[in-house]
Design an enzyme around this catalytic site. Structure first.
Site, PDB file in Angstrom:
ATOM      1  N   GLU A   1       0.804  -1.227   0.000  1.00  0.00           N
ATOM      2  CA  GLU A   1       0.000   0.000   0.000  1.00  0.00           C
ATOM      3  C   GLU A   1       0.834   1.273   0.000  1.00  0.00           C
ATOM      4  OE1 GLU A   1      -3.075   0.342  -0.402  1.00  0.00           O
ATOM      5  OE2 GLU A   1      -4.095  -1.491   0.181  1.00  0.00           O
TER       6      GLU A   1
ATOM      7  N   GLU B   1      -4.222 -10.345  -0.457  1.00  0.00           N
ATOM      8  CA  GLU B   1      -5.056 -10.342   0.756  1.00  0.00           C
ATOM      9  C   GLU B   1      -6.470 -10.675   0.317  1.00  0.00           C
ATOM     10  OE1 GLU B   1      -4.668  -6.639   2.976  1.00  0.00           O
ATOM     11  OE2 GLU B   1      -2.506  -6.634   2.662  1.00  0.00           O
TER      12      GLU B   1
HETATM   13  C1  IPT Z   1      -5.261  -3.663   3.600  1.00  0.00           C
HETATM   14  C2  IPT Z   1      -3.863  -3.604   4.155  1.00  0.00           C
HETATM   15  O1  IPT Z   1      -2.932  -4.004   3.219  1.00  0.00           O
HETATM   16  C3  IPT Z   1      -3.681  -4.441   5.362  1.00  0.00           C
HETATM   17  O2  IPT Z   1      -2.489  -4.052   5.971  1.00  0.00           O
HETATM   18  C4  IPT Z   1      -4.840  -4.298   6.307  1.00  0.00           C
HETATM   19  O3  IPT Z   1      -4.910  -2.972   6.699  1.00  0.00           O
HETATM   20  C5  IPT Z   1      -6.096  -4.651   5.607  1.00  0.00           C
HETATM   21  O4  IPT Z   1      -6.274  -3.823   4.502  1.00  0.00           O
HETATM   22  C6  IPT Z   1      -7.320  -4.449   6.453  1.00  0.00           C
HETATM   23  O5  IPT Z   1      -7.280  -5.086   7.673  1.00  0.00           O
HETATM   24  S1  IPT Z   1      -5.536  -2.127   2.824  1.00  0.00           S
HETATM   25  C7  IPT Z   1      -7.221  -1.825   2.755  1.00  0.00           C
HETATM   26  C8  IPT Z   1      -7.446  -0.385   2.435  1.00  0.00           C
HETATM   27  C9  IPT Z   1      -7.860  -2.657   1.695  1.00  0.00           C
END
Ligand code: IPT
Length: 984
Positions: free
Chosen positions: A434, A503
């Site tokens: 990010e 993710e």
């Molecule tokens: C995404 C991040 O990469 C991760 O670190 C964590 O924050 C997750 O979201 C949420 O728990 S970024 C998000 C804006 C999709």
């Protein structure tokens, strides 16, 4: 000397970065734990410590630690009584004015003695992790500066030492210009948080070595190479105890040998060879795994075969030790991953401690190794207060394109690769998380490729403020993309790279509910590399302890932070202490190595989803055929299924007819030392329904029960069972047996659940007042029909302001045996866009403490979250049915039940519906679960609460992911349901 506000001054006085290794004495076992090395001195332990709220308050003679306290090293000072922890996700913890940080930077000054006896060897001080930067002093003299929190800083301090007692002082600053590059979603903690040690090494020594171990194009033989810097050496490569090649290596002449019939490394079969590097005075070891990572024709491959990454994102986060993961904790995490059929881990969002990778090599885990880089907060800096522009998210790229940070970003990439390059487990480099995209990130990818051409480069955050091309990235990476959008990706003509979900299935609270959907999609195309669940373990701080000694976990906002992101850090598969959430059982099952399908009445196919080993060699298959109330048959069967192959097995017993619905369940247990499982331990199961009995409509017979009718109530008596129906509220006020009340309160309709974290529409429920409705009764009547007393009701549910949110017609049929058949039809208003549940709520006395059911157990189960459960007969104490999410929410439901009963040993209330229903039995009310911020604040209800749900919505993963799929929602506006209650 304000290095901490100068992004061009990153490391002062440090030694060049290199692959991680620990030298041993020539007569030592160089494969032993590093503490055994005669050249290694661990400096962990209690250090002297002074904490200053502001760097401005530090006295001139701060290295003279007269009146100081002590602190454990490694640790984070916020967990030791200084300063406070802050949980912030995207937002920067400081004003954004790079490279400056606030004038009042909190500082922790660490200090300890070091005894030195000159022996001709240099003393190299190694700090494996310090957040955010450090100034080092030896005997009061400045020795160096370093930043990049999750990276080893090494200083040769020999020239500053004198014989006898010396003093090492490390001034650690909470913020530095690096803070702008470390905006990861985590508790913001500071200090020396990884091991500190001293190495004693000769002046002329091995500085670095680089291994390449790749199989040839037919994966038969392997080529093994070692190149060195700093010193020549003897190389020996062992297969177990057998020496398979040896020779000399020097800076000008790398060592190379061929290994015939090479045994390859993979997560399924993590075969490692052993390398010894012997210099004049040191012995250095490393494990070697032969494997080839490549992307060809848009397909990610290991050793020539497409593999799926079925992984998790893991942070270094422990409630007791903060960022510090000792060996035991790392090993526990990794073993637990393997035990849950996980094969990959992304080191979100920074490199882990060096020993982590050796464990992944040994255990067999594919690692996406990520640089210590995130600039997420830029997104809120760049945008106006009211985010309007469609591509407003591109503001995240502010730093990605800023030349001021170019070198600092490249430094982080270089450090990542140089330290971890020798590990077979690292299959992908990740530029960071990010941080948007721009020239700096493009250069970062190019740099990594120039340092290592054997692994592909990953990066997700390609939002940009200019048109810098991202063609240097080897895969398209996204997070939380909906299955539909992934399908659209596959149709794109212009995109040939493979796709990874770095993710997905955000596991916040009760969830995730969409793992299987994604998994089925992954299996549709080899272009899909798989995904990594967000995330491994909930982050928490310990606020105190309960009377029985359990930690009271806190999240954002509990430490009095200036700003925080609440419980968004409780979004994982494990609780902070690594007790699995039920979501982890879903993962274990969805990621299972074999899957069974039915081919014909008695024939089943066992598909081996492993790429490199025969599942039959490592898994024992037993099976059982069960129905409600019993087991029809069981057995076990040998099978052999080559990698990605299929075994067909015959179970004649499965072809019979049964009197009830019947299921076959295959249970696979480990044998021959499969993965980290004990032999005999369950690896996975598969359940298939093999017989469905036609459902008969219940025909009531006999004489209708007696009833009386007054303006305000009906009373119905059927043998020793008596019902009292309140005509004013349209509720059963009482159900009794032989004069004993079975209900502690009137039975009520229930349209609300304590919102799970994924219920992002929960405010609409409160607006409609699903949680505290009033009812209007238009009509009630009672009659004797078909051997039953039949009550018919027309009513509505609502509150003020709006029209009623639902109108209902209900029919209650009480048979001569005292059974109550409920049928209801309702129509919801336009104020209900999503209905969490449609059911009945009953309060029973505490003595009704045991439940029996036939349905999906024994883990909690929902229409979209039941992979880790199976249909069976279960019984449980209500006290044990609560799933203790740290932020309380709906939990403990059981889906797909055809019957359930709750009893006090004497009297029972039994619920049934052949078409299936959900229920929960809890010591807590949904109001209590909805209201409290923490599990430790929950107060038990004076009764036990039984919810019999004609329908219950899925849980999904919408807290950070796609909306709940339609098929897991309740159909609106019209919903009808049926359930039978039998008191006895
Ligand atoms: C995404 C991040 O990469 C991760 O670190 C964590 O924050 C997750 O979201 C949420 O728990 S970024 C998000 C804006 C999709």
């Amino acid at each position: 000397m304000i290095y901490h506000e100068d992004p061009r001054m990153l490391h002062i006085g440090t030694l060049p970065d290199h692959a991680y290794f620990i030298p041993f004495g020539k007569d030592q076992d160089a494969f032993a734990a590093r503490v055994n090395s005669q050249y290694f001195e661990l400096l962990d332990g209690e250090w002297d410590f002074s904490y200053y709220d502001s760097i401005i308050d530090i006295p001139d003679d701060f290295t003279d630690m007269q009146k100081c306290k002590s602190i454990p090293v490694p640790s984070n000072w916020q967990l030791n009584g200084y300063d406070k922890a802050q949980y912030t996700n995207i937002n920067y913890p400081i004003p954004y004015e790079p490279p400056y940080v606030p004038d009042d930077i909190p500082v922790g000054v660490y200090s300890r003695e070091y005894n030195y006896t000159p022996d001709g060897l240099r003393r190299i001080l190694c700090l494996e992790g310090v957040d955010s930067c450090l100034y080092l002093y030896v005997n009061g003299v400045f020795a160096g500066y370093s930043q990049v929190s999750h990276h080893t800083s090494e200083f040769d301090i020999t020239d500053l030492l004198h014989e006898g007692t010396n003093r090492l002082t490390v001034a650690v600053l909470k913020w530095c210009d690096g803070t702008y590059l470390e905006d990861q979603d985590k508790f913001r903690l500071s200090g020396i948080f990884r091991d500190v040690y001293m190495l004693s090494r000769p002046e002329k020594r091995l500085l670095n070595f680089r291994i390449t171990a790749e199989p040839d194009s037919t994966f038969t033989n392997g080529v093994f190479r070692v190149s060195v810097e700093g010193s020549s050496a003897k190389i020996r490569l062992y297969d177990g105890k057998t020496l398979i090649c040896e020779g000399d290596v020097s800076e000008d002449k790398p060592f190379e040998c061929e290994v015939t019939d090479v045994k390859l490394w993979s997560a399924e079969s993590p075969y490692l060879y052993s390398l010894e590097i012997e210099t004049e005075s040191e012995l250095i070891s490393e494990k070697v795994g032969f494997r080839k990572v490549e992307i060809t024709d848009g397909i990610f491959k290991l050793n020539g075969k497409h593999i799926k990454l079925l992984g998790v994102n893991r942070h270094d986060s422990y409630p007791d030790t903060g960022y510090y993961a000792d060996r035991e904790k790392m090993l526990r995490d990794l073993t637990l991953m393997k035990r849950n059929n996980i094969n990959a881990v992304r080191t979100s969002h920074y490199p882990n401690a060096p020993e982590f990778y050796a464990m992944c090599d040994e255990l067999g885990l594919y690692v996406i190794d990520e640089a210590d880089l995130e600039t997420h907060g830029c997104v809120n800096v760049y945008n106006d207060l009211k985010w309007s522009a469609e591509n407003a998210y591109n503001g995240i790229a502010l730093i990605a394109k800023d030349p001021l940070f170019r070198e600092a970003i490249l430094d982080r990439e270089r450090l990542l690769v140089s330290r971890d390059v020798n590990h077979p487990c690292v299959v992908i480099w990740s530029l960071g998380n990010e941080s948007g995209y721009g020239e700096n990130l493009r250069e970062a990818a190019k740099l990594i490729k120039s340092l290592d051409s054997t692994r592909p480069v990953h990066y997700e955050s390609t939002h940009k403020l200019d048109n810098t091309s991202d063609d240097v990235l080897d895969m398209v990476s996204e997070m939380y993309t909906s299955p539909d959008d992934i399908r659209k990706f596959l149709e794109r003509e212009d995109e040939k790279r493979p796709f990874i979900l770095c993710e997905y299935c955000h596991a916040m609270g009760n969830g995730p509910g969409d793992l299987e959907t994604y998994h089925e999609l992954f299996m549709e195309s080899d272009r899909l590399m798989g995904g990594l669940v967000w995330e491994w373990a909930d982050h928490a701080v310990i606020l105190g302890y309960t009377a029985d000694g359990k930690p009271e976990y806190g999240y954002g906002g509990d430490s009095g932070e200036r700003h925080d992101d609440g419980n968004f850090c409780m979004d994982a598969l494990c609780y902070p202490d690594r007790k699995p959430h039920t979501g982890l059982a879903e993962v274990k099952q969805v990621y299972r190595p074999v899957r069974v399908t039915r081919i014909s009445a008695d024939r089943f196919a066992v598909k081996n989803l492993l790429r490199f080993i025969d599942a039959g060699e490592y898994l024992t298959c037993s099976w059982e055929i069960t129905y409600d109330g019993g087991k029809a048959a069981s057995g076990s069967i040998d099978f052999s299924a080559e990698p990605m192959g299929c075994a067909e097995i015959t179970i004649p017993e499965a072809a019979q007819s049964f009197e009830r619905d019947a299921y076959i369940r295959f249970i696979f247990t480990a044998k021959n030392g499969y993965s980290v499982f004990e032999d005999g331990e369950e690896v996975c199961f598969d359940q298939i329904k093999i017989f469905t009995v036609e459902k008969k409509t219940v025909i009531f017979a006999g004489k209708a029960p007696e009833f009386t009718e007054t303006p305000l109530r009906y009373e119905i008596t059927a043998g020793d069972i008596r019902y009292v129906f309140n005509r004013r509220t349209a509720q059963f006020d009482a159900i009794s047996k032989n004069g004993r009340d079975l209900l502690a309160k009137p039975m009520e309709y229930n349209f609300f659940r304590a919102p799970v974290d994924n219920d992002i529409m929960k405010n609409d429920w409160y607006s409609a007042h699903l949680n505290d409705y009033v009812t209007k009764v238009y009509e009630t009547n009672i009659s004797a029909e078909d051997g039953c007393a039949v009550i018919r009701v027309k009513q509505s549910f609502g509150w003020s302001i709006y029209q009623p949110f639902a109108k209902m017609t209900a029919e209650y049929r009480i048979g001569s045996g005292g059974e109550l058949d409920i049928k209801c039809n309702s129509e919801f208003s336009n104020k209900v866009e999503f209905l969490p549940r449609f059911g009945l709520r009953l309060f029973v006395e505490k003595s009704f403490d045991t439940v029996e059911y036939y349905g999906y157990g024994e883990n909690e189960s929902y229409c979209d979250k039941h992979q880790g459960s199976y249909v069976g007969n279960f019984s449980a104490k209500i006290a044990d049915m609560h799933e203790d999410y740290i932020r309380p929410q709906e939990n403990g439901s059981h889906w797909g039940c055809t019957r359930m009963s709750v009893t006090n040993g004497n009297d029972t209330l039994a619920f049934s519906n052949p078409d299936g229903f959900s229920f929960s039995a809890s010591e807590y009310t949904q109001e209590e679960l909805a209201e409290k911020r923490h599990n430790f604040e929950l107060v038990k209800c004076e009764h036990n609460v039984i919810c019999a749900d004609l329908a219950m919505a899925g849980v999904g993963s919408a807290a950070c992911g796609p909306q709940l799929a339609d098929k897991y929602r309740l159909p609106l506006p019209k919903i009808s349901g049926r359930i039978k209650i039998v008191p006895n």
